[in-house]
Write an enzyme that holds these catalytic residues in place. Structure first.
Site, short mmCIF file in Angstrom:
data_model
loop_
_atom_site.label_atom_id
_atom_site.label_comp_id
_atom_site.label_asym_id
_atom_site.label_seq_id
_atom_site.Cartn_x
_atom_site.Cartn_y
_atom_site.Cartn_z
N GLU A 174 64.16 -15.00 -20.52
CA GLU A 174 64.06 -13.61 -20.99
C GLU A 174 62.60 -13.18 -21.06
OE1 GLU A 174 66.47 -14.07 -24.46
OE2 GLU A 174 64.89 -15.15 -25.51
N GLY A 203 59.39 -10.77 -21.00
CA GLY A 203 59.06 -9.39 -21.35
C GLY A 203 57.73 -9.03 -20.72
N ARG A 207 47.06 -4.60 -29.98
CA ARG A 207 46.93 -6.04 -29.71
C ARG A 207 45.52 -6.59 -30.00
NH1 ARG A 207 47.42 -8.13 -25.25
NH2 ARG A 207 48.32 -10.07 -26.01
N TYR A 265 45.80 -9.55 -32.52
CA TYR A 265 45.68 -10.89 -31.94
C TYR A 265 44.29 -11.21 -31.41
CZ TYR A 265 50.68 -9.68 -31.45
OH TYR A 265 51.95 -9.24 -31.66
N CYS A 323 40.43 5.77 -38.50
CA CYS A 323 39.52 5.58 -39.63
C CYS A 323 39.54 4.13 -40.10
CB CYS A 323 39.91 6.51 -40.77
SG CYS A 323 39.85 8.23 -40.26
N GLU A 324 39.10 3.26 -39.23
CA GLU A 324 39.07 1.82 -39.49
C GLU A 324 37.92 1.25 -38.68
OE1 GLU A 324 41.45 -0.40 -40.91
OE2 GLU A 324 42.77 1.26 -41.52
N TYR A 342 53.74 -4.42 -24.94
CA TYR A 342 53.37 -4.41 -26.36
C TYR A 342 52.26 -3.41 -26.67
CZ TYR A 342 56.18 -8.60 -26.05
OH TYR A 342 57.22 -9.46 -25.79
C1 LIG Z 1 59.34 -11.69 -27.64
C2 LIG Z 1 60.46 -12.51 -27.11
C3 LIG Z 1 60.62 -12.65 -25.73
C4 LIG Z 1 59.65 -12.09 -24.73
O1 LIG Z 1 58.40 -12.66 -24.84
P1 LIG Z 1 57.29 -12.38 -23.73
O2 LIG Z 1 56.12 -13.14 -24.22
O3 LIG Z 1 57.05 -10.91 -23.72
O4 LIG Z 1 57.82 -12.87 -22.43
C5 LIG Z 1 61.71 -13.36 -25.29
N1 LIG Z 1 62.60 -13.91 -26.15
C6 LIG Z 1 62.48 -13.78 -27.48
C7 LIG Z 1 63.50 -14.38 -28.34
C8 LIG Z 1 61.42 -13.09 -28.01
O5 LIG Z 1 61.29 -12.99 -29.33
#
Ligand SMILES: *Cc1c(COP(=O)(O)O)cnc(C)c1O
Length: 423
Positions: free
Chosen positions: A282, A284, A321, A325, A352-353, A382
């Site tokens: 999965e 992202g 980010r 981070y 304002c930071e 993100y």
């Molecule tokens: C955030 C997340 C992802 C995606 O993470 P990426 O770093 O964007 O690939 C996939 N699975 C779970 C459970 C997540 O919390």
């Protein structure tokens, strides 16, 4: 010191660098800024589709787009069209994905504290999978499942591998709020509980070891632990989670989705996983990060003794980010993309930071000044999804480009939008 001129490797796949402009999807960034204003998120549809297709090819059916990285109706439809399932982690994400027309049967529901109403909704519409996180959730599900509303699930486990950017560690403690611990025996007990429930099909296990991971070793270790754990269970699915890293700045290089899928496949074979078990993932960030760029206009340039501050018309509200981070980005001047970047500035936002920094040390051409159009690449993940209205700043518009045309997919927020919640 100075930095190279524009780094095409960080730009979307269709980027073309001219002497006085940058085109994405055949569309001029200068024209986009003039037409839609800044700050502006611009996504290359070709890159988005290519990454989705690559993920589908790299894993088995059931591979999902982690929608928290960037979600709007168009993105949900695009990922679905390309054959991905969609991961959601809240009722809000589920609602948006269903409104976008994605069938519930292609949606996977995550979360470490799914609300009773969210579980109910997920079962009612018949999502593809619920990824069960804890014993309280199992108890809640037991009151909700029925012959009409059966549950198809995975359990989320903590394999005890924690991936960092460039290395991974085995954690004895598995000190995390997510999932069932393997070493404590909780995962084993969760399997037994779910198997004892009527109208429940437990398809397999899921783990997610971290984010922005460059090295395959963490995933390989994860796979080995998971495959050992599920040996003999008769499961039909194993999900390795997301987390594949992308390059944000000069000098970084990341593995492709194809290479990631290959590394996982090799690891599953080496560990002896039954070939009938579907191996899913999965991603992202790896789908959306490089497809997106942000455009800003410079509004103030302030030399102080130690450095020069260059302020743009966005900041931590559209890209939190760096603050959250300490993440790095590069900046380029759109009108002089080939110019050597000889001047270092601290690129800051308008909030304002003092901490509202986009790039601690940004290299830009000496000619970049008030009114210049700046592009920060690799802001597709993100950024918008974590955007806030801090200081009551309206969120930017989002544009998709492709084939020489631009279309608005999320309009810029207005003050009226911000005022609509006043009771
Ligand atoms: C955030 C997340 C992802 C995606 O993470 P990426 O770093 O964007 O690939 C996939 N699975 C779970 C459970 C997540 O919390």
């Amino acid at each position: 010191m100075s930095a190279e001129s524009i780094l095409t490797a960080l730009l979307p796949d269709t980027a073309e660098v001219l002497d006085d402009d940058v085109l994405i999807g055949g569309v001029s960034l200068r024209h986009l800024a003039a037409r839609y204003g800044t700050p502006l998120f611009v996504y290359d549809e070709v890159t988005l589709r290519a990454r989705c297709a690559e993920a589908v090819a790299a894993f088995d059916d059931g591979v999902a787009f982690a929608s928290k990285s960037f979600l709007c109706g168009e993105m949900a439809r695009l990922a679905h069209d390309e054959g991905l399932c969609i991961d959601v982690a809240t009722g809000g994400e589920l609602d948006l994905v269903l409104r976008a027309g994605v069938p519930a049967s292609r949606v996977i529901v995550h979360g470490n504290n799914k609300l009773p109403s969210e579980l109910e909704h997920a079962l009612e519409v018949g999502v593809h999978r619920i990824v069960v996180d804890n014993f309280d959730e199992i108890a809640r599900l037991a009151t909700l499942v029925s012959p009409e509303q059966p549950l198809d699930c995975l359990i989320r486990v903590t394999p005890g591998v924690e991936a960092h950017t460039h290395e991974f560690v085995r954690t004895g403690q598995e000190d995390t709020k997510f999932g069932f611990s393997l070493v404590s025996g909780d995962a084993r007990r969760a399997i037994d509980e779910l198997r004892a429930m009527a109208h429940v099909t437990l398809h397999g296990v899921h783990a997610h070891i971290g984010s922005q991971i460059f090295e395959m070793a963490g995933f390989e270790e994860e796979v080995k632990i998971l495959v050992d754990f599920i040996a003999g269970e008769g499961f039909d699915e194993l999900c390795v989670g997301g987390g594949l890293g992308v390059a944000y700045v000069a000098g970084e290089s990341s593995k492709s989705l194809t290479q990631w899928g290959e590394a996982v496949r090799v690891a599953t074979r080496a560990a002896g996983l039954d070939v009938a078990v579907r191996v899913t993932a999965e991603p992202g960030r790896a789908i959306v990060a490089q497809a997106g760029v942000t455009l800003y206009t410079v509004g103030a340039v302030k030399p102080v003794t130690q450095r020069t501050y260059m302020a743009v018309d966005g900041g931590m509200s559209d890209n939190p980010r760096p603050v959250l981070y300490g993440s790095g980005y590069e900046a380029f001047d759109v009108a002089t993309p080939r110019a050597a970047r000889t001047r270092s500035v601290r690129l800051v936002g308008r909030h304002c930071e003092s901490g509202d920094v986009l790039i601690d040390t940004a290299w830009l051409p000496a000619t970049t000044a008030v009114g210049s159009l700046i592009v920060t690449p690799v802001t597709g993940a993100y950024g918008y999804s974590m955007a806030s209205n801090y200081n009551r700043v309206p969120r930017p518009a989002v544009i998709f480009v492709g084939g020489g045309a631009a279309r608005l997919v999320l309009r810029r927020e207005t003050f009226d939008d911000l005022a609509r919640l006043e009771a």
